[in-house]
Design a protein around this motif. Structure first.
Motif, PDB file in Angstrom:
ATOM      1  N   LEU A  70       0.827  -1.206   0.000  1.00 27.61           N
ATOM      2  CA  LEU A  70       0.000   0.000   0.000  1.00 27.61           C
ATOM      3  C   LEU A  70       0.865   1.260   0.000  1.00 27.61           C
ATOM      4  CD1 LEU A  70      -2.832  -1.059   2.487  1.00 27.61           C
ATOM      5  CD2 LEU A  70      -2.952  -0.923  -0.008  1.00 27.61           C
ATOM      6  N   ASP A  71       1.954   1.242   0.774  1.00 34.21           N
ATOM      7  CA  ASP A  71       2.847   2.402   0.806  1.00 34.21           C
ATOM      8  C   ASP A  71       3.507   2.621  -0.553  1.00 34.21           C
ATOM      9  OD1 ASP A  71       2.245   2.906   3.412  1.00 34.21           O
ATOM     10  OD2 ASP A  71       4.059   1.990   4.247  1.00 34.21           O
ATOM     11  N   TRP A  72       3.967   1.523  -1.170  1.00 31.51           N
ATOM     12  CA  TRP A  72       4.664   1.622  -2.464  1.00 31.51           C
ATOM     13  C   TRP A  72       3.715   2.108  -3.546  1.00 31.51           C
ATOM     14  CZ3 TRP A  72       4.874  -1.161  -7.249  1.00 31.51           C
ATOM     15  CH2 TRP A  72       6.046  -0.958  -7.997  1.00 31.51           C
ATOM     16  N   MET A  73       2.509   1.541  -3.570  1.00 29.80           N
ATOM     17  CA  MET A  73       1.534   1.931  -4.588  1.00 29.80           C
ATOM     18  C   MET A  73       1.101   3.378  -4.411  1.00 29.80           C
ATOM     19  SD  MET A  73       0.810  -0.604  -6.730  1.00 29.80           S
ATOM     20  CE  MET A  73      -0.892  -0.512  -7.271  1.00 29.80           C
ATOM     21  N   SER A  74       0.857   3.778  -3.166  1.00 32.65           N
ATOM     22  CA  SER A  74       0.417   5.153  -2.927  1.00 32.65           C
ATOM     23  C   SER A  74       1.513   6.152  -3.302  1.00 32.65           C
ATOM     24  CB  SER A  74       0.010   5.334  -1.460  1.00 32.65           C
ATOM     25  OG  SER A  74       1.111   5.089  -0.590  1.00 32.65           O
ATOM     26  N   SER A  75       2.783   5.783  -3.055  1.00 37.14           N
ATOM     27  CA  SER A  75       3.889   6.669  -3.432  1.00 37.14           C
ATOM     28  C   SER A  75       3.955   6.839  -4.945  1.00 37.14           C
ATOM     29  CB  SER A  75       5.216   6.119  -2.908  1.00 37.14           C
ATOM     30  OG  SER A  75       5.235   6.095  -1.504  1.00 37.14           O
ATOM     31  N   LEU A  76       3.797   5.712  -5.678  1.00 40.14           N
ATOM     32  CA  LEU A  76       3.835   5.795  -7.132  1.00 40.14           C
ATOM     33  C   LEU A  76       2.700   6.647  -7.679  1.00 40.14           C
ATOM     34  CD1 LEU A  76       4.791   2.195  -8.344  1.00 40.14           C
ATOM     35  CD2 LEU A  76       6.252   4.204  -8.159  1.00 40.14           C
ATOM     36  N   PHE A  77       1.498   6.426  -7.181  1.00 42.64           N
ATOM     37  CA  PHE A  77       0.352   7.154  -7.708  1.00 42.64           C
ATOM     38  C   PHE A  77       0.355   8.618  -7.276  1.00 42.64           C
ATOM     39  CE2 PHE A  77      -1.197   2.832  -8.328  1.00 42.64           C
ATOM     40  CZ  PHE A  77      -1.762   2.936  -9.592  1.00 42.64           C
ATOM     41  N   MET A  78       1.118   8.938  -6.234  1.00 47.07           N
ATOM     42  CA  MET A  78       1.327  10.334  -5.853  1.00 47.07           C
ATOM     43  C   MET A  78       2.566  10.918  -6.539  1.00 47.07           C
ATOM     44  SD  MET A  78      -1.155  11.250  -3.911  1.00 47.07           S
ATOM     45  CE  MET A  78      -0.518  12.737  -3.152  1.00 47.07           C
ATOM     46  N   LEU A  79       3.171  10.091  -7.446  1.00 48.41           N
ATOM     47  CA  LEU A  79       4.357  10.480  -8.212  1.00 48.41           C
ATOM     48  C   LEU A  79       5.557  10.773  -7.327  1.00 48.41           C
ATOM     49  CD1 LEU A  79       2.799  12.720 -11.008  1.00 48.41           C
ATOM     50  CD2 LEU A  79       3.251  10.261 -11.041  1.00 48.41           C
ATOM     51  N   ASP A  80       5.601  10.085  -6.175  1.00 51.08           N
ATOM     52  CA  ASP A  80       6.796  10.117  -5.326  1.00 51.08           C
ATOM     53  C   ASP A  80       7.579   8.849  -5.655  1.00 51.08           C
ATOM     54  OD1 ASP A  80       8.750  10.357  -3.439  1.00 51.08           O
ATOM     55  OD2 ASP A  80       7.457   9.959  -1.707  1.00 51.08           O
ATOM     56  N   LEU A  81       8.500   8.942  -6.608  1.00 47.76           N
ATOM     57  CA  LEU A  81       9.135   7.751  -7.180  1.00 47.76           C
ATOM     58  C   LEU A  81      10.393   7.313  -6.449  1.00 47.76           C
ATOM     59  CD1 LEU A  81       8.653   8.579 -10.966  1.00 47.76           C
ATOM     60  CD2 LEU A  81       7.118   7.382  -9.395  1.00 47.76           C
ATOM     61  N   GLY A  82      10.711   7.945  -5.335  1.00 57.32           N
ATOM     62  CA  GLY A  82      11.825   7.480  -4.510  1.00 57.32           C
ATOM     63  C   GLY A  82      13.183   7.906  -5.021  1.00 57.32           C
ATOM     64  N   GLN A  83      14.223   7.137  -4.617  1.00 57.09           N
ATOM     65  CA  GLN A  83      15.598   7.451  -4.958  1.00 57.09           C
ATOM     66  C   GLN A  83      16.277   6.242  -5.587  1.00 57.09           C
ATOM     67  OE1 GLN A  83      17.295   8.729  -1.208  1.00 57.09           O
ATOM     68  NE2 GLN A  83      16.574  10.836  -1.481  1.00 57.09           N
ATOM     69  N   THR A  84      17.387   6.498  -6.275  1.00 54.59           N
ATOM     70  CA  THR A  84      18.167   5.403  -6.844  1.00 54.59           C
ATOM     71  C   THR A  84      19.180   4.900  -5.821  1.00 54.59           C
ATOM     72  OG1 THR A  84      19.821   6.905  -7.755  1.00 54.59           O
ATOM     73  CG2 THR A  84      17.955   6.369  -9.152  1.00 54.59           C
ATOM     74  N   TRP A  85      19.670   3.679  -6.068  1.00 54.06           N
ATOM     75  CA  TRP A  85      20.600   3.054  -5.117  1.00 54.06           C
ATOM     76  C   TRP A  85      21.986   2.835  -5.701  1.00 54.06           C
ATOM     77  CZ3 TRP A  85      19.643   1.173  -0.059  1.00 54.06           C
ATOM     78  CH2 TRP A  85      18.360   1.475   0.419  1.00 54.06           C
ATOM     79  N   LEU A  86      22.051   2.509  -6.984  1.00 50.61           N
ATOM     80  CA  LEU A  86      23.343   2.157  -7.567  1.00 50.61           C
ATOM     81  C   LEU A  86      23.799   3.122  -8.653  1.00 50.61           C
ATOM     82  CD1 LEU A  86      23.175  -1.735  -7.876  1.00 50.61           C
ATOM     83  CD2 LEU A  86      24.598  -0.409  -6.347  1.00 50.61           C
ATOM     84  N   LEU A  87      22.916   3.410  -9.613  1.00 48.24           N
ATOM     85  CA  LEU A  87      23.333   4.222 -10.759  1.00 48.24           C
ATOM     86  C   LEU A  87      23.715   5.631 -10.340  1.00 48.24           C
ATOM     87  CD1 LEU A  87      20.789   3.166 -13.530  1.00 48.24           C
ATOM     88  CD2 LEU A  87      23.082   2.318 -13.119  1.00 48.24           C
ATOM     89  N   TYR A  88      22.811   6.270  -9.624  1.00 53.40           N
ATOM     90  CA  TYR A  88      23.026   7.638  -9.146  1.00 53.40           C
ATOM     91  C   TYR A  88      22.606   7.673  -7.678  1.00 53.40           C
ATOM     92  CZ  TYR A  88      22.966   8.345 -14.189  1.00 53.40           C
ATOM     93  OH  TYR A  88      23.213   8.242 -15.523  1.00 53.40           O
ATOM     94  N   PRO A  89      23.441   7.129  -6.786  1.00 56.99           N
ATOM     95  CA  PRO A  89      23.047   6.953  -5.374  1.00 56.99           C
ATOM     96  C   PRO A  89      22.516   8.244  -4.761  1.00 56.99           C
ATOM     97  CG  PRO A  89      25.148   5.881  -5.796  1.00 56.99           C
ATOM     98  CD  PRO A  89      24.811   6.671  -7.034  1.00 56.99           C
ATOM     99  N   GLY A  90      21.319   8.130  -4.186  1.00 53.05           N
ATOM    100  CA  GLY A  90      20.705   9.255  -3.504  1.00 53.05           C
ATOM    101  C   GLY A  90      19.962  10.220  -4.405  1.00 53.05           C
ATOM    102  N   SER A  91      20.064  10.021  -5.719  1.00 51.69           N
ATOM    103  CA  SER A  91      19.384  10.937  -6.644  1.00 51.69           C
ATOM    104  C   SER A  91      17.892  10.662  -6.670  1.00 51.69           C
ATOM    105  CB  SER A  91      19.956  10.788  -8.062  1.00 51.69           C
ATOM    106  OG  SER A  91      21.317  11.145  -8.088  1.00 51.69           O
ATOM    107  N   ASN A  92      17.113  11.710  -6.815  1.00 50.42           N
ATOM    108  CA  ASN A  92      15.664  11.578  -6.880  1.00 50.42           C
ATOM    109  C   ASN A  92      15.255  11.038  -8.244  1.00 50.42           C
ATOM    110  OD1 ASN A  92      12.831  12.851  -7.532  1.00 50.42           O
ATOM    111  ND2 ASN A  92      13.017  12.773  -5.305  1.00 50.42           N
ATOM    112  N   VAL A  93      14.414   9.977  -8.249  1.00 50.85           N
ATOM    113  CA  VAL A  93      14.011   9.344  -9.501  1.00 50.85           C
ATOM    114  C   VAL A  93      13.170  10.295 -10.338  1.00 50.85           C
ATOM    115  CG1 VAL A  93      12.752   7.406 -10.531  1.00 50.85           C
ATOM    116  CG2 VAL A  93      14.153   7.048  -8.496  1.00 50.85           C
ATOM    117  N   ASN A  94      12.345  11.124  -9.707  1.00 50.66           N
ATOM    118  CA  ASN A  94      11.549  12.099 -10.459  1.00 50.66           C
ATOM    119  C   ASN A  94      12.448  13.012 -11.294  1.00 50.66           C
ATOM    120  OD1 ASN A  94       9.991  11.310  -7.954  1.00 50.66           O
ATOM    121  ND2 ASN A  94       8.398  12.412  -9.048  1.00 50.66           N
ATOM    122  N   ALA A  95      13.535  13.489 -10.678  1.00 51.17           N
ATOM    123  CA  ALA A  95      14.456  14.363 -11.401  1.00 51.17           C
ATOM    124  C   ALA A  95      15.161  13.611 -12.523  1.00 51.17           C
ATOM    125  CB  ALA A  95      15.474  14.955 -10.432  1.00 51.17           C
TER     126      ALA A  95
END
Length: 348
Positions: A70-95
């Motif tokens: 529920l948390d993951w789905m609600s974040s996606l539908f609110m367009l809060d796409l989280g952060q990356t872990w390996l490619l660009y550590p700490g970067s916002n996925v939306n950006a």
């Protein structure tokens, strides 16, 4: 049912598809046999159990599955796409998506333009002049274009452009509009940041960006172009033999009016799902083409995330791809109602 009700119904039907596709993505990534946190850290050469536990906490993997879902789905539908872990550590996925997506959209747009404005007219011309030399040439060309794999054609075209001066006496890099960054690499779209009207007010930059994207667009749109040539020819041949065409001809309607008002318009109807379904393939094909031509688009980002094991980013990008496909599907329905006025109306 009016066409607006029809479109509204189709729009509502897309939400269950979005939910189901996103749910399957969550289940595969977060409930599959691979622990995303442990796998991500193993890819970064980190085996510390405390860091694995911290990563699980940050990803929410220590929550009950339903709560995490529920948390993951609600974040996606609110367009809060989280952060990356390996490619660009700490970067916002939306950006990241806002940075990478315009290049893929630019590539996909010109790929569709090339496929539609070359493949469809050639297919219609072949259908209107069936069993002639032009028909045979167009038909064979369509089969050849359809048969050539994207990755092979990309390598061949890239080789030709690199040696264009030696082979044809014209250097592609400097012909008409010089390319500062060479044949491969990103098209320069930064001039449109915050001012999309610059597409028209700065024609020099626009033409440079078009020249940069044309080679990969030809590669990406090649299979679609061949398919649309073949389907367009068949659609015209079938439409020419319909009884209402004979009736219009018997009533004295001119051949030009028959072709433009009846044959071509009705032949477009079966082409709409073909064109939009090919657009789905462009999303997957962009992964290969962007990698060969060094374009850092959303396909390139997905490829790197999958190769390097950034599973949370893979799941987020899958959500983006599903939204893009549903958007294309809605565009298909809108085209249906424009081309065929009968769509959306049911007999009482």
């Amino acid at each position: 049912m009016s066409r607006f009700n029809y479109l509204g119904k189709r729009l509502l039907m897309s939400f269950p598809v979005l939910w189901l596709g996103t749910s399957v993505t969550w289940f595969i990534i977060y409930q599959g046999p691979i622990n995303p946190a442990a796998y991500v850290l193993s890819q970064s050469q980190t085996q510390d159990p405390e860091k694995v536990e911290a990563a699980e906490t940050q990803l929410g993997l220590n929550q009950p599955p339903l709560e995490h879902y529920l948390d993951w789905m609600s974040s996606l539908f609110m367009l809060d796409l989280g952060q990356t872990w390996l490619l660009y550590p700490g970067s916002n996925v939306n950006a990241l998506i806002m940075d990478f997506l315009p290049r893929t959209v630019w590539l996909g747009f010109w790929s569709v333009i090339i496929a539609v404005f070359i493949g469809v007219p050639l297919g219609f011309y072949a259908g209107l002049h069936s069993n002639t030399l032009a028909d045979y040439i167009a038909s064979v060309s369509g089969i050849v274009w359809r048969a050539m794999p994207n990755f092979w054609l990309a390598v061949i075209l890239l080789s030709l452009l690199v040696s264009s001066e030696a082979m044809f006496g014209v250097d592609w890099d400097t012909a008409l509009i010089p390319l500062d960054s060479g044949i491969t690499g990103n098209p320069q779209l930064s001039y449109m940041d915050g001012k999309p009207w610059a597409l028209f007010t700065e024609p020099g930059n626009t033409l440079a960006a078009i020249k940069k994207i044309i080679p990969p667009a030809i590669v990406l749109g090649s299979a679609s172009m061949g398919n649309e040539m073949r389907i367009g020819r068949t659609a015209v041949l079938e439409t020419k033999n319909e009884k209402y065409i004979d009736l219009a001809r018997a009533k004295g309607v001119s051949d030009r009016m028959i072709v433009w008002k009846h044959v071509l318009r009705n032949a477009l109807v079966p082409l709409v799902p073909v064109i939009t379904s090919e657009a789905f393939l462009l999303i997957g094909g962009s992964v290969l083409v962007e990698s060969v031509f060094g374009i850092q688009g959303i396909g390139f980002l997905f490829f790197k995330a999958a190769i390097q094991g950034d599973l949370p980013l893979v799941g987020t990008l899958m959500f983006v791809f599903i939204v893009l496909m549903l958007t294309i599907n809605i565009a298909q329905d809108i085209l249906y109602t424009i081309i065929d006025p009968r769509v959306g109306y049911e007999e009482k």
